[in-house]
Design a protein around this motif. Structure first.
Motif, PDB file in Angstrom:
ATOM      1  N   THR A   1       0.811  -1.216   0.000  1.00 15.45           N
ATOM      2  CA  THR A   1       0.000   0.000   0.000  1.00 15.45           C
ATOM      3  C   THR A   1       0.846   1.268   0.000  1.00 15.45           C
ATOM      4  O   THR A   1       0.347   2.328  -0.347  1.00 15.45           O
ATOM      5  CB  THR A   1      -0.934   0.019   1.226  1.00 15.45           C
ATOM      6  N   GLU A   2       2.121   1.157   0.392  1.00 19.26           N
ATOM      7  CA  GLU A   2       2.976   2.336   0.452  1.00 19.26           C
ATOM      8  C   GLU A   2       4.426   1.908   0.429  1.00 19.26           C
ATOM      9  O   GLU A   2       4.801   0.911   1.023  1.00 19.26           O
ATOM     10  CB  GLU A   2       2.679   3.109   1.751  1.00 19.26           C
ATOM     11  N   ALA A   3       5.244   2.666  -0.294  1.00 20.46           N
ATOM     12  CA  ALA A   3       6.692   2.451  -0.290  1.00 20.46           C
ATOM     13  C   ALA A   3       7.353   3.815  -0.369  1.00 20.46           C
ATOM     14  O   ALA A   3       7.000   4.642  -1.208  1.00 20.46           O
ATOM     15  CB  ALA A   3       7.121   1.580  -1.457  1.00 20.46           C
ATOM     16  N   ASN A   4       8.313   4.041   0.519  1.00 19.23           N
ATOM     17  CA  ASN A   4       9.004   5.321   0.583  1.00 19.23           C
ATOM     18  C   ASN A   4      10.505   5.060   0.546  1.00 19.23           C
ATOM     19  O   ASN A   4      11.011   4.268   1.316  1.00 19.23           O
ATOM     20  CB  ASN A   4       8.601   6.051   1.869  1.00 19.23           C
ATOM     21  N   PHE A   5      11.185   5.740  -0.346  1.00 21.79           N
ATOM     22  CA  PHE A   5      12.628   5.579  -0.473  1.00 21.79           C
ATOM     23  C   PHE A   5      13.289   6.910  -0.128  1.00 21.79           C
ATOM     24  O   PHE A   5      13.140   7.890  -0.841  1.00 21.79           O
ATOM     25  CB  PHE A   5      13.001   5.151  -1.899  1.00 21.79           C
ATOM     26  N   ASN A   6      13.997   6.926   0.995  1.00 22.82           N
ATOM     27  CA  ASN A   6      14.727   8.117   1.420  1.00 22.82           C
ATOM     28  C   ASN A   6      15.870   7.638   2.313  1.00 22.82           C
ATOM     29  O   ASN A   6      15.698   7.472   3.511  1.00 22.82           O
ATOM     30  CB  ASN A   6      13.806   9.081   2.165  1.00 22.82           C
ATOM     31  N   ASN A   7      17.041   7.391   1.713  1.00 20.12           N
ATOM     32  CA  ASN A   7      18.179   6.801   2.432  1.00 20.12           C
ATOM     33  C   ASN A   7      17.811   5.442   3.016  1.00 20.12           C
ATOM     34  O   ASN A   7      18.203   5.089   4.117  1.00 20.12           O
ATOM     35  CB  ASN A   7      18.694   7.733   3.530  1.00 20.12           C
TER      36      ASN A   7
END
Length: 69
Positions: free
Chosen positions: A53-59
């Motif tokens: 439902t969600e994927a976040n890429f930040n380091n």
């Protein structure tokens, strides 16, 4: 009055099984593949399927998925 209480109890108990089958899980990893592998392992362990439902890429990657049976 007794009929209303009975009706309310039936509604509450009929909704309960649907709520108990859905579960949200999260995973963190350095790659998308690594995070999805963690989600897939959790789903397999619980005998469920999953939908991301969600994927976040930040380091790094933080991923959320909904497990359903």
């Amino acid at each position: 009055m007794k009929t209303i209480k009975t009706f309310a109890a039936v509604i509450a108990l009929s909704v309960l099984p649907f709520a108990s089958f859905a579960q949200s899980v999260t995973a963190s990893a350095t790659t998308l593949d690594g995070a999805e592998a963690q989600i897939a392992a959790k789903a397999q362990e619980m005998g469920a399927s999953y939908k991301i439902t969600e994927a976040n890429f930040n380091n790094g990657v933080h991923m959320t998925a909904q497990l359903t049976k």
